[in-house]
Write a protein that holds these residues in place. Structure first.
Motif, PDB file in Angstrom:
ATOM      1  N   GLY A 237     -25.271   2.103  40.353  1.00 48.18           N
ATOM      2  CA  GLY A 237     -26.300   1.460  40.817  1.00 48.18           C
ATOM      3  C   GLY A 237     -26.052   0.341  41.629  1.00 48.18           C
ATOM      4  N   GLU A 238     -27.065  -0.506  41.979  1.00 50.61           N
ATOM      5  CA  GLU A 238     -26.877  -1.667  42.855  1.00 50.61           C
ATOM      6  C   GLU A 238     -25.890  -2.816  41.944  1.00 50.61           C
ATOM      7  OE1 GLU A 238     -25.943  -4.551  44.964  1.00 50.61           O
ATOM      8  OE2 GLU A 238     -27.035  -2.982  45.947  1.00 50.61           O
ATOM      9  N   PRO A 239     -24.443  -3.163  42.167  1.00 50.40           N
ATOM     10  CA  PRO A 239     -23.835  -3.960  41.442  1.00 50.40           C
ATOM     11  C   PRO A 239     -24.473  -5.369  41.411  1.00 50.40           C
ATOM     12  CG  PRO A 239     -22.618  -3.539  43.637  1.00 50.40           C
ATOM     13  CD  PRO A 239     -24.107  -2.735  43.532  1.00 50.40           C
ATOM     14  N   ALA A 240     -25.201  -5.637  42.447  1.00 46.50           N
ATOM     15  CA  ALA A 240     -25.878  -7.313  42.293  1.00 46.50           C
ATOM     16  C   ALA A 240     -27.230  -7.370  41.538  1.00 46.50           C
ATOM     17  CB  ALA A 240     -26.207  -7.623  43.806  1.00 46.50           C
ATOM     18  N   GLY A 241     -27.215  -6.099  41.081  1.00 47.56           N
ATOM     19  CA  GLY A 241     -28.708  -5.995  40.095  1.00 47.56           C
ATOM     20  C   GLY A 241     -28.457  -6.062  38.546  1.00 47.56           C
ATOM     21  N   ILE A 242     -29.176  -5.642  37.688  1.00 48.60           N
ATOM     22  CA  ILE A 242     -28.917  -5.854  36.334  1.00 48.60           C
ATOM     23  C   ILE A 242     -28.318  -4.516  35.758  1.00 48.60           C
ATOM     24  CG2 ILE A 242     -30.850  -7.156  35.783  1.00 48.60           C
ATOM     25  CD1 ILE A 242     -32.238  -4.670  35.143  1.00 48.60           C
ATOM     26  N   GLY A 243     -27.927  -3.358  36.747  1.00 48.08           N
ATOM     27  CA  GLY A 243     -27.049  -2.505  36.241  1.00 48.08           C
ATOM     28  C   GLY A 243     -25.761  -2.603  35.402  1.00 48.08           C
ATOM     29  N   PRO A 244     -25.047  -3.514  35.872  1.00 52.66           N
ATOM     30  CA  PRO A 244     -23.701  -3.762  35.180  1.00 52.66           C
ATOM     31  C   PRO A 244     -23.955  -4.151  33.584  1.00 52.66           C
ATOM     32  CG  PRO A 244     -23.467  -4.685  37.338  1.00 52.66           C
ATOM     33  CD  PRO A 244     -25.025  -4.100  37.226  1.00 52.66           C
ATOM     34  N   GLU A 245     -25.114  -5.049  33.436  1.00 55.82           N
ATOM     35  CA  GLU A 245     -25.434  -5.479  32.396  1.00 55.82           C
ATOM     36  C   GLU A 245     -25.940  -4.647  31.287  1.00 55.82           C
ATOM     37  OE1 GLU A 245     -28.291  -8.941  30.154  1.00 55.82           O
ATOM     38  OE2 GLU A 245     -27.725  -9.164  32.382  1.00 55.82           O
ATOM     39  N   LEU A 246     -26.978  -3.552  32.141  1.00 54.38           N
ATOM     40  CA  LEU A 246     -27.591  -2.387  31.376  1.00 54.38           C
ATOM     41  C   LEU A 246     -26.298  -1.516  30.724  1.00 54.38           C
ATOM     42  CD1 LEU A 246     -30.529  -1.573  33.743  1.00 54.38           C
ATOM     43  CD2 LEU A 246     -30.223  -2.878  31.630  1.00 54.38           C
ATOM     44  N   ALA A 247     -25.237  -1.126  31.472  1.00 56.41           N
ATOM     45  CA  ALA A 247     -24.161  -0.355  30.949  1.00 56.41           C
ATOM     46  C   ALA A 247     -23.537  -0.907  29.947  1.00 56.41           C
ATOM     47  CB  ALA A 247     -23.316  -0.008  32.347  1.00 56.41           C
ATOM     48  N   ALA A 248     -23.336  -2.278  29.983  1.00 56.30           N
ATOM     49  CA  ALA A 248     -22.552  -3.094  28.877  1.00 56.30           C
ATOM     50  C   ALA A 248     -23.511  -2.896  27.665  1.00 56.30           C
ATOM     51  CB  ALA A 248     -22.240  -4.420  29.380  1.00 56.30           C
ATOM     52  N   LYS A 249     -24.679  -3.139  27.730  1.00 57.71           N
ATOM     53  CA  LYS A 249     -25.545  -3.311  26.710  1.00 57.71           C
ATOM     54  C   LYS A 249     -25.784  -1.866  26.090  1.00 57.71           C
ATOM     55  CE  LYS A 249     -28.030  -7.662  27.479  1.00 57.71           C
ATOM     56  NZ  LYS A 249     -29.264  -8.358  27.480  1.00 57.71           N
ATOM     57  N   ALA A 250     -25.668  -1.074  27.071  1.00 57.08           N
ATOM     58  CA  ALA A 250     -25.932   0.492  26.409  1.00 57.08           C
ATOM     59  C   ALA A 250     -24.757   0.854  25.603  1.00 57.08           C
ATOM     60  CB  ALA A 250     -26.340   1.367  27.586  1.00 57.08           C
ATOM     61  N   TRP A 251     -23.654   0.454  25.884  1.00 54.95           N
ATOM     62  CA  TRP A 251     -22.373   0.797  25.162  1.00 54.95           C
ATOM     63  C   TRP A 251     -22.508  -0.006  23.879  1.00 54.95           C
ATOM     64  CZ3 TRP A 251     -18.536  -2.681  23.887  1.00 54.95           C
ATOM     65  CH2 TRP A 251     -17.520  -2.155  23.019  1.00 54.95           C
ATOM     66  N   GLU A 252     -22.828  -1.180  23.934  1.00 53.29           N
ATOM     67  CA  GLU A 252     -22.952  -2.053  22.594  1.00 53.29           C
ATOM     68  C   GLU A 252     -23.704  -1.408  21.583  1.00 53.29           C
ATOM     69  OE1 GLU A 252     -24.192  -5.836  23.809  1.00 53.29           O
ATOM     70  OE2 GLU A 252     -22.239  -6.529  24.839  1.00 53.29           O
ATOM     71  N   GLU A 253     -24.902  -0.761  22.208  1.00 48.76           N
ATOM     72  CA  GLU A 253     -25.757  -0.161  21.231  1.00 48.76           C
ATOM     73  C   GLU A 253     -25.414   1.305  20.509  1.00 48.76           C
ATOM     74  OE1 GLU A 253     -30.592   1.117  20.699  1.00 48.76           O
ATOM     75  OE2 GLU A 253     -29.933  -0.782  22.297  1.00 48.76           O
ATOM     76  N   LEU A 254     -24.960   2.162  21.681  1.00 51.76           N
ATOM     77  CA  LEU A 254     -24.538   3.512  21.430  1.00 51.76           C
ATOM     78  C   LEU A 254     -23.073   3.681  20.975  1.00 51.76           C
ATOM     79  CD1 LEU A 254     -26.630   5.145  24.412  1.00 51.76           C
ATOM     80  CD2 LEU A 254     -27.448   4.799  21.919  1.00 51.76           C
TER      81      LEU A 254
ATOM     82  N   LEU B 181     -18.742  -5.680  36.122  1.00 51.84           N
ATOM     83  CA  LEU B 181     -19.164  -5.823  34.859  1.00 51.84           C
ATOM     84  C   LEU B 181     -19.207  -7.409  34.408  1.00 51.84           C
ATOM     85  CD1 LEU B 181     -17.530  -2.627  33.347  1.00 51.84           C
ATOM     86  CD2 LEU B 181     -19.964  -3.064  33.425  1.00 51.84           C
ATOM     87  N   PRO B 182     -20.137  -7.601  33.471  1.00 57.50           N
ATOM     88  CA  PRO B 182     -20.391  -9.052  32.989  1.00 57.50           C
ATOM     89  C   PRO B 182     -19.162  -9.257  32.177  1.00 57.50           C
ATOM     90  CG  PRO B 182     -22.096  -7.599  32.210  1.00 57.50           C
ATOM     91  CD  PRO B 182     -21.238  -6.647  32.926  1.00 57.50           C
ATOM     92  N   ALA B 183     -18.621 -10.721  32.599  1.00 59.72           N
ATOM     93  CA  ALA B 183     -17.533 -11.185  32.115  1.00 59.72           C
ATOM     94  C   ALA B 183     -17.301 -11.077  30.324  1.00 59.72           C
ATOM     95  CB  ALA B 183     -17.364 -12.723  32.301  1.00 59.72           C
ATOM     96  N   GLY B 184     -16.088 -10.751  29.927  1.00 61.40           N
ATOM     97  CA  GLY B 184     -15.999 -10.394  28.815  1.00 61.40           C
ATOM     98  C   GLY B 184     -16.281  -8.983  28.211  1.00 61.40           C
TER      99      GLY B 184
END
Length: 323
Positions: free
Chosen positions: A11-28, A43-46
């Motif tokens: 998706g749009e990398p300036a939006g929340i997409g990168p954070e959504l991907a990282a958080k989805a991996w953290e949960e799943l 992706l978010p730093a770290g």
């Protein structure tokens, strides 16, 4: 569970997409194999990243980090400020995800939010949205957008057009196509042998016998009568303002509304965080979180990944493999 992962387009990398991907991996984690098609720099730093060379590596890589099939973009991403140089990359990532599903390397595609204006201005994107572009990539003429949550499944018969254009677009042929695709999707994707579909009217009180509009009499009711004669379980046209309370929802498996807001307001009111966008009529499973790029909170860490997680779970379930 199927070993094939779900492809997630960035998706749009300036939006929340990168954070959504990282958080989805953290949960799943590795419980539901998926991989991101995008630029790891966005992706978010770290974020722990496990770059993969092919989709089949995603399941094993998920224990180390978010599996990423690298798709380099021309520019870095600044939260809240889409860069025109990245517009074509967003479009190409979607096409790459669809190609991987069509090849059988992935079992479904989950698309993170795009910003249509940014794509139009940066790359001449001519489609009203994801749904229409996916139909073009799949080579199909007709698709419908279903919004699904544990509380409600709803389909808007018309989508991204001005409200003033809805009556003209709501032809008998178009409504019949929407109803057939919805009925078929409920049978083939959700396994309902005899789907029950409630159909809204266009006008207040479903036209009230023609006193508030005649679309129900002249367009909607004749289509419903014709399809009922074929054996479809259709209820309507119904007054939209009494269709979505709990007792009414218990009487149908999905609702078909006549325009965008008539469909999306009830589902976003009932279950804003877990609604999933599902495209029916494609030869593969496609889901998406039911929200946009949220530029106002991009980069703040406040993005809620519940809809993305729900979209991944639904994609895995519908494509074969509970999660």
């Amino acid at each position: 569970m199927s070993a094939r992962p779900v492809a997630v387009t960035c998706g749009e990398p300036a939006g929340i997409g990168p954070e959504l991907a990282a958080k989805a991996w953290e949960e799943l984690g590795a419980t539901l194999p998926f991989f991101l098609i995008g630029d790891p720099r966005h992706l978010p730093a770290g974020t722990p990243v496990a770059e993969i060379a092919a989709p089949e590596e995603a399941a094993g890589a998920a224990a180390r980090g978010l599996p990423v099939l690298a798709h380099p973009f021309p520019a870095a991403a600044t939260p809240g400020r889409p860069d025109p140089r990245n517009a074509q990359g967003v479009i190409d990532a979607i096409a790459r995800g669809v190609a991987l599903v069509q090849e059988g390397a992935a079992r479904a595609v989950c698309t993170l939010p795009i910003h249509k204006q940014a794509l139009a201005e940066g790359a001449g994107f001519a489609y009203p949205g994801h749904t229409e572009y996916l139909a073009a990539l799949a080579g199909v003429d007709d698709v419908v957008m279903m919004l699904a949550s544990p509380e409600l499944r709803v389909v808007p018969a018309t989508i991204h057009i001005p409200l003033s254009e809805v009556p003209g677009a709501l032809t008998a042929a178009h409504l019949e196509t929407v109803l057939r695709l919805t009925h078929d999707g409920l049978r083939t994707r959700f396994g309902l042998a005899r789907p029950r579909i409630a159909v809204a009217g266009l006008n207040p009180h479903a036209g009230e016998g023609g006193r508030m509009g005649r679309e129900e009499i002249e367009v909607i009711a004749p289509v419903l009568d014709r399809l009922r004669a074929e054996g479809m379980d259709l209820d309507g046209p119904r007054a939209a303002d009494t269709m979505f309370h709990a007792a009414a929802r218990a009487g149908y498996d999905a609702a078909v509304a006549m325009y965008h807001d008539q469909a999306l307001i009830p589902i976003k009111t009932l279950d804003f965080d877990r609604g999933v966008n599902l495209t029916l009529g494609l030869p593969f499973v496609r889901t998406s979180p039911d929200h946009g790029t949220a530029f106002d909170i991009a980069g703040t860490g406040r993005a809620n990944a519940a809809s993305t997680v729900a979209a991944l779970r639904l994609a895995a379930e519908l494509a074969g493999g509970e999660a």
